[in-house]
Structure formats: structure tokens, C-alpha cells
Design an enzyme around this catalytic site. Sequence first.
Site, PDB file in Angstrom:
ATOM      1  N   MET A  49      -1.174  -7.433   7.079  1.00 22.12           N
ATOM      2  CA  MET A  49      -2.187  -8.328   6.496  1.00 22.12           C
ATOM      3  C   MET A  49      -1.698  -9.013   5.219  1.00 22.12           C
ATOM      4  O   MET A  49      -2.504  -9.422   4.382  1.00 22.12           O
ATOM      5  CB  MET A  49      -3.457  -7.524   6.203  1.00 22.12           C
ATOM      6  CG  MET A  49      -3.989  -6.758   7.408  1.00 22.12           C
ATOM      7  SD  MET A  49      -5.424  -5.779   6.988  1.00 22.12           S
ATOM      8  CE  MET A  49      -5.599  -4.744   8.450  1.00 22.12           C
ATOM      9  N   SER A  50      -0.384  -9.118   5.053  1.00 23.48           N
ATOM     10  CA  SER A  50       0.132  -9.668   3.781  1.00 23.48           C
ATOM     11  C   SER A  50       1.486 -10.342   3.990  1.00 23.48           C
ATOM     12  O   SER A  50       1.829 -10.727   5.101  1.00 23.48           O
ATOM     13  CB  SER A  50       0.280  -8.526   2.771  1.00 23.48           C
ATOM     14  OG  SER A  50       1.309  -7.645   3.177  1.00 23.48           O
TER      15      SER A  50
ATOM     16  N   HIS B 239      -7.098   3.810   6.644  1.00 19.98           N
ATOM     17  CA  HIS B 239      -6.315   3.364   5.487  1.00 19.98           C
ATOM     18  C   HIS B 239      -5.676   4.556   4.778  1.00 19.98           C
ATOM     19  O   HIS B 239      -4.551   4.466   4.274  1.00 19.98           O
ATOM     20  CB  HIS B 239      -7.207   2.561   4.528  1.00 19.98           C
ATOM     21  CG  HIS B 239      -6.461   1.994   3.361  1.00 19.98           C
ATOM     22  ND1 HIS B 239      -5.429   1.080   3.509  1.00 19.98           N
ATOM     23  CD2 HIS B 239      -6.554   2.237   2.030  1.00 19.98           C
ATOM     24  CE1 HIS B 239      -4.934   0.777   2.310  1.00 19.98           C
ATOM     25  NE2 HIS B 239      -5.603   1.460   1.402  1.00 19.98           N
TER      26      HIS B 239
ATOM     27  N   SER C 118       0.830  -1.217   0.000  1.00 18.51           N
ATOM     28  CA  SER C 118       0.000   0.000   0.000  1.00 18.51           C
ATOM     29  C   SER C 118       0.856   1.255   0.000  1.00 18.51           C
ATOM     30  O   SER C 118       1.706   1.416   0.875  1.00 18.51           O
ATOM     31  CB  SER C 118      -0.868   0.056   1.263  1.00 18.51           C
ATOM     32  OG  SER C 118      -1.779  -0.987   1.287  1.00 18.51           O
TER      33      SER C 118
ATOM     34  N   HIS D  83      -4.770 -10.054  -1.084  1.00 11.13           N
ATOM     35  CA  HIS D  83      -4.819 -10.296   0.362  1.00 11.13           C
ATOM     36  C   HIS D  83      -5.878 -11.338   0.679  1.00 11.13           C
ATOM     37  O   HIS D  83      -6.897 -11.451  -0.014  1.00 11.13           O
ATOM     38  CB  HIS D  83      -5.191  -9.012   1.113  1.00 11.13           C
ATOM     39  CG  HIS D  83      -4.310  -7.840   0.827  1.00 11.13           C
ATOM     40  ND1 HIS D  83      -4.492  -7.032  -0.275  1.00 11.13           N
ATOM     41  CD2 HIS D  83      -3.237  -7.344   1.482  1.00 11.13           C
ATOM     42  CE1 HIS D  83      -3.561  -6.077  -0.273  1.00 11.13           C
ATOM     43  NE2 HIS D  83      -2.793  -6.251   0.782  1.00 11.13           N
TER      44      HIS D  83
ATOM     45  N   HIS E 121      -3.526   0.237  -4.497  1.00 14.79           N
ATOM     46  CA  HIS E 121      -2.908  -0.859  -5.241  1.00 14.79           C
ATOM     47  C   HIS E 121      -3.368  -0.753  -6.708  1.00 14.79           C
ATOM     48  O   HIS E 121      -4.521  -1.024  -7.019  1.00 14.79           O
ATOM     49  CB  HIS E 121      -3.357  -2.219  -4.681  1.00 14.79           C
ATOM     50  CG  HIS E 121      -2.786  -2.549  -3.334  1.00 14.79           C
ATOM     51  ND1 HIS E 121      -1.656  -3.310  -3.177  1.00 14.79           N
ATOM     52  CD2 HIS E 121      -3.186  -2.221  -2.093  1.00 14.79           C
ATOM     53  CE1 HIS E 121      -1.398  -3.438  -1.887  1.00 14.79           C
ATOM     54  NE2 HIS E 121      -2.306  -2.790  -1.205  1.00 14.79           N
TER      55      HIS E 121
ATOM     56  N   TYR F 127      -7.912 -11.070   3.115  1.00 18.12           N
ATOM     57  CA  TYR F 127      -9.170 -10.408   3.500  1.00 18.12           C
ATOM     58  C   TYR F 127     -10.028 -10.022   2.295  1.00 18.12           C
ATOM     59  O   TYR F 127     -11.206  -9.719   2.445  1.00 18.12           O
ATOM     60  CB  TYR F 127      -8.909  -9.178   4.397  1.00 18.12           C
ATOM     61  CG  TYR F 127      -8.168  -8.039   3.738  1.00 18.12           C
ATOM     62  CD1 TYR F 127      -8.780  -7.220   2.796  1.00 18.12           C
ATOM     63  CD2 TYR F 127      -6.846  -7.770   4.061  1.00 18.12           C
ATOM     64  CE1 TYR F 127      -8.105  -6.188   2.190  1.00 18.12           C
ATOM     65  CE2 TYR F 127      -6.157  -6.735   3.468  1.00 18.12           C
ATOM     66  CZ  TYR F 127      -6.786  -5.954   2.529  1.00 18.12           C
ATOM     67  OH  TYR F 127      -6.112  -4.929   1.922  1.00 18.12           O
ATOM     68  N   GLU F 128      -9.439 -10.018   1.101  1.00 18.15           N
ATOM     69  CA  GLU F 128     -10.246  -9.727  -0.095  1.00 18.15           C
ATOM     70  C   GLU F 128     -11.049 -10.951  -0.517  1.00 18.15           C
ATOM     71  O   GLU F 128     -11.871 -10.870  -1.429  1.00 18.15           O
ATOM     72  CB  GLU F 128      -9.339  -9.305  -1.258  1.00 18.15           C
ATOM     73  CG  GLU F 128      -8.662  -7.975  -1.057  1.00 18.15           C
ATOM     74  CD  GLU F 128      -7.668  -7.686  -2.168  1.00 18.15           C
ATOM     75  OE1 GLU F 128      -8.080  -7.128  -3.191  1.00 18.15           O
ATOM     76  OE2 GLU F 128      -6.480  -8.040  -2.019  1.00 18.15           O
TER      77      GLU F 128
ATOM     78  N   ASN G  10       1.970   3.194  11.043  1.00 24.14           N
ATOM     79  CA  ASN G  10       1.227   3.616  12.249  1.00 24.14           C
ATOM     80  C   ASN G  10       1.662   2.714  13.394  1.00 24.14           C
ATOM     81  O   ASN G  10       2.159   1.619  13.142  1.00 24.14           O
ATOM     82  CB  ASN G  10      -0.291   3.456  12.019  1.00 24.14           C
ATOM     83  CG  ASN G  10      -0.645   2.029  11.623  1.00 24.14           C
ATOM     84  OD1 ASN G  10      -0.502   1.647  10.450  1.00 24.14           O
ATOM     85  ND2 ASN G  10      -1.073   1.231  12.583  1.00 24.14           N
TER      86      ASN G  10
ATOM     87  N   ALA H 240       2.940  -2.279   4.093  1.00 23.10           N
ATOM     88  CA  ALA H 240       2.672  -1.300   5.143  1.00 23.10           C
ATOM     89  C   ALA H 240       2.284  -2.116   6.370  1.00 23.10           C
ATOM     90  O   ALA H 240       1.570  -3.109   6.257  1.00 23.10           O
ATOM     91  CB  ALA H 240       1.527  -0.397   4.722  1.00 23.10           C
TER      92      ALA H 240
HETATM   93  N1  HPA Z   1      -2.361  -3.558  11.410  1.00 23.71           N
HETATM   94  C1  HPA Z   1      -2.448  -4.406  10.362  1.00 23.71           C
HETATM   95  N2  HPA Z   1      -2.090  -4.073   9.147  1.00 23.71           N
HETATM   96  C2  HPA Z   1      -1.612  -2.838   8.938  1.00 23.71           C
HETATM   97  C3  HPA Z   1      -1.490  -1.907   9.982  1.00 23.71           C
HETATM   98  C4  HPA Z   1      -1.895  -2.280  11.297  1.00 23.71           C
HETATM   99  O1  HPA Z   1      -1.826  -1.522  12.271  1.00 23.71           O
HETATM  100  N3  HPA Z   1      -0.978  -0.775   9.445  1.00 23.71           N
HETATM  101  C5  HPA Z   1      -0.786  -1.023   8.123  1.00 23.71           C
HETATM  102  N4  HPA Z   1      -1.160  -2.268   7.808  1.00 23.71           N
END
Ligand code: HPA
Length: 271
Positions: free
Chosen positions: A210-211, A246, A29, A82, A60, A84-85, A234, A112
Amino acid sequence: MYYDKIKKSADYIREKLSEMPETAIILGSGLGGIVDIMENKTVIPYSEIPEFPQSTVAGHAGNLVVGKIGSQVVAAMQGRFHYYEGFSAKEICHPVYVMKLLGVKNLVVTNAAGGVNRDFKPGDLMIIDNYINFIKVNPLIGENDERLGPRFPDMSEPYAPEILEKAIKSAEKLGIDYKRGVYALFNGPCYESAAEIRAFAALGADAVGMSTIPETIAGNHAGMRVFAISCITNMATGIATVKHSHEEVVRVANEASENLCAWMKDLLASM
Ligand code: HPA
């Protein structure tokens, strides 16, 4: 059959290229900007590639971009898939095996991620030196095709030590203040709860995202040298003082992308 689908994608891409890539980069991302430093680019939208999955996430782009960084021919994936998709682990890793059939030897994965280690701060770049697959999404479950890799691949060095060493030398040369740590996979798409983050921290995670782990497993299975970097966009839930968004993840990743590009350019030149 899985192999036939991969071959179909690879055959299509091969037709479009005059030189085959040695290294593939999966761009997370907000990190798609790496393609700006590539020369003599061929852009192939995922939508044109037979059997290729289609990404659905903002940030993306959904292109395979092949071009030169220094003397290296690099295939950059602007957009990944991903869990989650709704993709299966095998679908997520389809591009990795396509790269294998094109002859790619090195797989660089970026993402990310949320910072779990309290010494980290948003904008940091973390070399992933190991992983924890909390959700057990694994592309190797099911019948194994020996043409892609062995049934029981070793995972004692999921990230190639020699690339890691080169990356550290390169960061030091460029004055990039890198971090290093363990990446934990969480399924998403919701961010983690504060209690989950406390649990992950206690179990040894430095960053959460998440990847990346499915692709890491597939890359190792396929015999590639894998290297991975997280952009800490973050601090994770419970450590962060604000709620996640996001947009903020993409904004911070975009900001860090200049440093990451400089680093990857230098690293690729030494690979
Ligand atoms: N958690 C999960 N996935 C992420 C995060 C997070 O805090 N930040 C960016 N991708």
C-alpha cells in the site's frame, strides 16, 4: 504553493543539523529499528516540522532521525504517509522533496508487503526491480514545478541499477537469501480480495502493498537514485492459509528487521 511548503520543512530541518544527509531511508511498518544502528543521532519529530504531514498508523513512529551509518550521513523516516490515510499523492511525497532540498542523492524505500509469487515465504526480503501502479496514485499530477523535476520524467529504470547490483553483492556477501521482483500498489486499507490477487499475479506482480510507488515516482522526478526493498510479511489473500492482521505484519517485519538492518548497513557503506 507546494514548493514553498517543502522549502519551509527543509529550512527547519537544515537548522537542526550540522551535516546534511546524502541518503534518505523511508522505513515501512515494523522496520523502524534501522535507527538503532545509527550514530550521533538527531531526532526530529514530524510534529515539530512546519508543513510536514503527520502519520496515523500503528508501527510508524513519526520521527525524522538523522545520523551516521558508517561514514554516510543518513536521514531515516520512521513513519510514512499512505493514500489510505487520506493523504494526497503530493502530501505522501512531501518528505521526498524535502530530502531533495537538503541535498539527498539516494532514496532507499522499505515496506511490508504481501507475497504474490508462490515461491516467496513470510520473512523474505525482496529487492523491488520494477513496479505496477494499479491505482494510478501519482504525485506528479497537477502543475509541474521545474525546481523539483521535469514535467515528463522517464521511468525506464525506476530503481537505480547500480544500487541494485551493489545490494545483490552485499546480500551474497552476508548470506542473505534475497528475492527480486515486481511490486504492485493497491490502495488499501482493506487487504486485497483473492480474485484481485489472482488478477495481479496474472499481470506480473510478485508482491503487493500500500505504499512505495508514489515515493519512487517522486524520487525519480527529483533526480535521486532510488532503491527499494519489500519485507514479505505474509502471503497475499488466497495464497495465505490464514486471515491477515496488521499485528502479524508488524511482527514478521520486526523479525526480518535484523537481517534488513545488517544488509542496509553494508549497502550504505558501499554507496
Ligand atoms: N497486502 C497489501 N499490503 C500489505 C500486505 C498485503 O498482503 N502485507 C503487508 N502489507
